[in-house]
Design an enzyme around this catalytic site. Sequence first.
Site, mmCIF file in Angstrom:
data_model
loop_
_atom_site.group_PDB
_atom_site.id
_atom_site.type_symbol
_atom_site.label_atom_id
_atom_site.label_comp_id
_atom_site.label_asym_id
_atom_site.label_seq_id
_atom_site.Cartn_x
_atom_site.Cartn_y
_atom_site.Cartn_z
ATOM 1 N N ASP A 1 -19.826 49.858 57.617
ATOM 2 C CA ASP A 1 -21.169 49.908 58.212
ATOM 3 C C ASP A 1 -21.102 49.646 59.597
ATOM 4 O O ASP A 1 -20.279 48.416 60.032
ATOM 5 C CB ASP A 1 -21.837 49.046 57.362
ATOM 6 C CG ASP A 1 -23.373 49.027 57.605
ATOM 7 O OD1 ASP A 1 -23.971 50.053 58.208
ATOM 8 O OD2 ASP A 1 -24.141 48.377 56.894
ATOM 9 N N ASN B 1 -28.141 58.844 52.504
ATOM 10 C CA ASN B 1 -27.813 59.023 53.655
ATOM 11 C C ASN B 1 -28.461 60.648 54.214
ATOM 12 O O ASN B 1 -28.649 61.009 55.394
ATOM 13 C CB ASN B 1 -26.409 59.087 54.279
ATOM 14 C CG ASN B 1 -25.902 57.645 54.361
ATOM 15 O OD1 ASN B 1 -24.546 57.525 54.241
ATOM 16 N ND2 ASN B 1 -26.690 56.880 54.792
HETATM 17 C C1 FPP Z 1 -22.949 53.504 58.123
HETATM 18 O O1 FPP Z 1 -23.249 53.031 59.683
HETATM 19 C C2 FPP Z 1 -21.923 54.452 58.316
HETATM 20 C C3 FPP Z 1 -22.062 55.553 57.832
HETATM 21 C C4 FPP Z 1 -23.372 56.197 57.202
HETATM 22 C C5 FPP Z 1 -21.021 56.755 57.891
HETATM 23 C C6 FPP Z 1 -19.702 56.373 57.810
HETATM 24 C C7 FPP Z 1 -18.924 57.140 58.465
HETATM 25 C C8 FPP Z 1 -17.763 57.001 59.289
HETATM 26 C C9 FPP Z 1 -17.146 55.560 59.136
HETATM 27 C C10 FPP Z 1 -17.089 57.964 60.010
HETATM 28 C C11 FPP Z 1 -16.585 59.133 59.520
HETATM 29 C C12 FPP Z 1 -15.598 58.700 58.418
HETATM 30 C C13 FPP Z 1 -15.009 59.934 57.828
HETATM 31 C C14 FPP Z 1 -14.012 59.798 56.773
HETATM 32 C C15 FPP Z 1 -15.143 61.338 58.295
HETATM 33 P P1 FPP Z 1 -24.731 53.110 60.145
HETATM 34 O O2 FPP Z 1 -24.986 54.399 60.718
HETATM 35 O O3 FPP Z 1 -25.430 52.747 58.798
HETATM 36 O O4 FPP Z 1 -24.666 51.680 61.030
HETATM 37 P P2 FPP Z 1 -25.727 50.802 61.502
HETATM 38 O O5 FPP Z 1 -26.255 50.289 60.110
HETATM 39 O O6 FPP Z 1 -25.567 50.104 62.650
HETATM 40 O O7 FPP Z 1 -26.815 51.792 61.982
#
Ligand code: FPP
Length: 248
Positions: A19, A67
């Site tokens: 995250d 998501n």
């Molecule tokens: C949460 O951060 C992350 C995700 C919803 C996506 C996770 C994806 C990756 C780490 C990259 C890709 C991985 C692969 C395996 C291709 P957020 O967007 O919710 O962050 P925030 O809470 O700061 O907005």
Amino acid sequence: MSGESIHYIDPQHIGIIMDGNGRWAKQRGHSRPRGHKEGAQATRKIIDACQELGIRYLTLYAFSAENWSRPDIEVKALMELLEFFLSRETKTLIKRRVRLHAIGRIEELPNSAQRALKKAMAATEEFDDWHLTLALNYSSRNEVLDAAKAFAQAISSGETSPETRDWADFAKHLYTSKIPDPDLIIRTSGETRISNFLLMQSAYSEFYFTDTLWPDFDKAQLEKAIACYHKRERRFGKTGEQIAQPTA
Ligand code: FPP
């Protein structure tokens, strides 16, 4: 005494809620997809680090069923990133003899992402020493629902006794039936919730929360999480005395 006992067994399976990509990007004036791109770089490094540290199973929460409700442009970027990641990383996984798995309602992902996943999983299916599992379109509640349907089917076909009260008879229908439960679950970015990730499997997991945003999470941070895990006493319902003297 029991409260101070320390066990030095490394976690066999680590689950990570990756995250903070969005906040990482915002802090730098970048777009959210750019944050995910950086997050993917961190993911690569952590896969390597796990192998270097002898962690045999790594499960990454890459896209939750919830998501899909993000802006279309971000969902599209995440799906493209997944395909790009798979196209680039499969060679490395093969070289490192890592088997790739996917958990979640994979059949609801875009066709091209499904194809890329199937290709990568087939290319690594002969390996058994190291396991990387991507949770994609994953929701623990959906998993329970899907398992319950399969369990009911197993009972009606006679494969499972309707008298069973054995958790293992149910758990074999979870997406994770072939991987052990996680010993340690890490969540980055300062949030301290589980967000529908491995709810059944984490019944006895240890949890580690860090303020570090996912793109900044590296091997040193992982080692810190493991060091913290080493200080925990996992009792699995037993007393501290029983853990200290297993034969007592
Ligand atoms: C949460 O951060 C992350 C995700 C919803 C996506 C996770 C994806 C990756 C780490 C990259 C890709 C991985 C692969 C395996 C291709 P957020 O967007 O919710 O962050 P925030 O809470 O700061 O907005």
